[in-house]
Motif scaffolding. Structure first.
Motif, PDB file in Angstrom:
ATOM      1  N   GLU A  67       0.809  -1.322  -0.123  1.00  0.00           N
ATOM      2  CA  GLU A  67      -0.255  -0.347  -0.173  1.00  0.00           C
ATOM      3  C   GLU A  67       1.144   1.687   0.249  1.00  0.00           C
ATOM      4  O   GLU A  67       0.674   2.114  -0.635  1.00  0.00           O
ATOM      5  N   ARG A 110       2.437   1.686  -3.516  1.00  0.00           N
ATOM      6  CA  ARG A 110       0.728   2.403  -4.573  1.00  0.00           C
ATOM      7  C   ARG A 110       0.965   3.417  -4.273  1.00  0.00           C
ATOM      8  O   ARG A 110       0.504   4.516  -5.063  1.00  0.00           O
ATOM      9  N   GLY A 158      -4.882   4.670  -7.796  1.00  0.00           N
ATOM     10  CA  GLY A 158      -4.370   4.225  -8.693  1.00  0.00           C
ATOM     11  C   GLY A 158      -4.652   2.901  -9.645  1.00  0.00           C
ATOM     12  O   GLY A 158      -3.786   1.853  -9.418  1.00  0.00           O
ATOM     13  N   ASP A 191      -3.389  -1.971 -11.474  1.00  0.00           N
ATOM     14  CA  ASP A 191      -2.989  -0.713 -11.304  1.00  0.00           C
ATOM     15  C   ASP A 191      -1.601  -0.884 -11.160  1.00  0.00           C
ATOM     16  O   ASP A 191      -0.734  -0.389 -12.425  1.00  0.00           O
TER      17      ASP A 191
END
Length: 586
Positions: free
Chosen positions: A9, A12, A55, A67
């Motif tokens: 995360e 991302r 994303g 993504d």
């Protein structure tokens, strides 16, 4: 997994997806959103939308989406772990590694090198070993020159029990790796012997180009004509297509993939300057194969020889459901003169391959035509029988609009009214959610589901409901999967309701846990839509009205089939339900 979920995360959030796209294509900001020329297919007008906040990206032209990790995987040809490592370095993030994942990567690397070493050994044997003379004769007899042998890395496994094992040991490979890579097997008191012996070897690569196994053709003596590497951590036949590593660029460029029956057929397409062909590796076509192909093209042609058995083998499985679920255009081409592609190219008739591909027909159209050809349609009883059999076949098709078009074709061939064909299809159509029939003929002869599917893949109300669920703005207790007519929409609604059940209103549902690829593709497409979103109350009310109308139509169909004298209770219950719906204005 090679990294902690929190690290994923962090990556991302740290990586700017717009900047990634700007490195490979033109990106423009249009009214607060980002549009780009899709790098995955040729286009002049931007059809790819980017949502940097979440994303995510989706191309409305070719259907690709994903993504930041997916983008790097697809554009750089990397694995997920490699893409993650590259993006982590770009963002300056130190990834907390799982020691077990590192060990697994190291072991996998050893197996890949063992297979590659075996491939080099087999090829050297084919080119120069005295005992491979008959294999060289076979290769020359197929008109394979040195360039073909090198391009496809063809080889020869000597007819000796420990030739490869001894060679790999001399190169430092451990018995455990040789065994795990499927290159040898144990016999007797644990002695290791070669898996393949006395065979022409066709190396099989994964989509990244790594050699992971072999197809092996018997050249003389008795035994199975073809053998394949057994299932290993590298070689999973349900997830591999021979030749895809060499054909993927051409398939993507031409927006066309061709599936043939054998390894030599794949080579034949290359020799005919049509590098579009792939083949399964000792197994039937399955959903994973189609899912692999659709990364490069949504148009797939199955090319087989002209005999009925060959063509029939291609269409007996689950291709209709799979192609519909994965949004594929699946066609079938029959090779002329009862020849397979390898024979045609050998006889210098490679131009016939392109003609056969150009004449390919949708797979259902092919099946219906073949079925009707079995009947003497000049006779009245034969026409009735043919119509009924065709209706059974059409009823299995998952798309209502396509069923309606095929019904028209059958009506014309059998000289039967469209209403009668539609009625026969309805009697054979499996009921959907809530027991509804999906083939009900209405006043204009066209089922409601067909009209909906013909105008768009998914109703606007269904799309908006899913967008509200994704964004966390839906009143979840009012949304039920059975309200959706589109099967994929219903499945995604079910997943979103479950994934968002503990989230507060207004919190978007994260898609990390969504593993089903068709559902994930749909969710990503909806997440980047910029069209105005209707209020949730209006959207769900429209869904409820449409569901009530579908239920009404289903009851009408069912009542026609019920003998009210023999089953008065069922007839009465349905009549009461129908009356209640009519009193509500449906």
């Amino acid at each position: 997994m090679a990294a902690d979920r929190d690290d994923l995360e962090r990556i991302r959030q740290a990586v700017n997806l717009v900047e990634l796209f700007e490195g490979v294509t033109t990106v423009r900001k249009v009214r607060g959103s980002f549009k780009a020329l899709c790098p995955f297919h040729t286009e002049k007008t931007p059809s790819l939308s980017i949502d940097p906040a979440r994303g995510l990206y989706h191309c409305f032209g070719c259907g690709v989406g994903g993504d930041v990790f997916t983008f790097v995987q697809e554009t750089q040809g990397l694995s997920f772990v490699e893409a993650m490592e590259m993006l982590a370095d770009r963002a300056g993030i130190v990834v907390r590694r799982d020691p077990r994942a590192a060990q697994q990567r190291e072991r996998r690397s050893r197996l890949v090198e063992a297979v590659a070493a075996a491939g080099r050994y087999y090829q050297d044997r084919l080119k120069s070993a005295p005992d491979a003379g008959h294999a060289r004769s076979y290769v020359r007899g197929r008109n394979y020159g040195v360039e073909v042998v090198d391009q496809f890395e063809l080889g020869y496994a000597p007819d000796q029990s420990e030739a490869l094992v001894s060679h790999l040991r001399s190169k430092g490979h451990k018995d455990s790796d040789i065994l795990a890579a499927g290159l040898a097997r144990r016999v007797g008191r644990g002695r290791l012997i070669d898996q393949m012996r006395g065979r022409l070897m066709f190396p099989i690569h994964n989509v990244r180009g790594e050699m992971v196994g072999f197809g092996a053709r018997l050249l003389r003596g008795e035994g199975p004509k073809y053998l394949n590497t057994p299932e290993t951590p590298l070689y999973k036949k349900s997830e591999l297509l021979y030749g895809l590593d060499k054909a993927r660029s051409a398939i993507s460029r031409e927006e066309l993939g061709v599936v043939v029956e054998g390894y030599t057929d794949v080579i034949a397409f290359h020799l005919a300057d049509l590098p579009l062909a792939v083949a399964t590796c000792g197994t039937a076509l399955g959903e994973a194969h189609f899912d692999l192909l659709r990364r490069f093209s949504s148009r797939i042609v199955l090319a087989f020889d002209a005999d009925t058995a060959g063509a029939g083998a291609a269409v007996r499985g689950d291709e209709l459901r799979i192609s519909s679920n994965l949004d594929l255009e699946l066609r079938l081409a029959v090779m002329p003169d009862g020849r397979d592609p390898a024979d045609l190219v050998f006889d210098d008739k490679g131009d016939l391959l392109r003609e056969a591909i150009d004449r390919s027909a949708p797979i259902m159209e092919f099946r219906i035509s073949r079925l009707l050809d079995q009947y003497d349609l000049g006779e009245r009883e034969a026409r009735t029988s043919a119509m009924k059999k065709a209706a059974e076949l059409i009823a299995r098709h998952p798309d209502a609009a396509d069923r309606y078009q095929h019904a028209y074709y059958v009506a014309g061939r059998t000289r039967t009214s469209i209403d009668r064909v539609q009625a026969e299809i309805s009697r054979n159509t499996p009921t959907g959610r809530g027991g509804r029939s999906q083939g009900r003929p209405l006043a204009d002869g066209q089922p409601a589901a067909a009209r909906s599917a013909a105008s768009s893949e998914m109703d606007r109300s269904e799309e908006d409901s899913l967008r509200h669920l994704l964004a966390g703005t839906a009143e979840r207790d009012r949304v039920r999967p059975e309200l959706f007519e589109h099967d994929l929409a219903a499945a995604l609604a079910r997943w979103l309701l479950d994934a968002g059940r503990h989230l507060d209103k207004g919190v978007p549902v994260p898609l990390d846990g969504l593993k089903d690829q068709p559902l994930l593709a749909l969710a990503r497409r909806l997440a980047v839509l910029t069209t105005p979103l209707d209020p949730f109350a209006d959207v769900v009310s429209n869904l409820e009205r449409r569901a009530a109308v579908r239920r009404r139509d289903e009851i009408l169909v069912t009542l026609e089939d019920i003998d009210h004298e023999n089953d008065p209770e069922a007839y009465s219950e349905l009549s009461k339900e129908l009356l209640a719906l009519q009193e509500r204005g449906f």
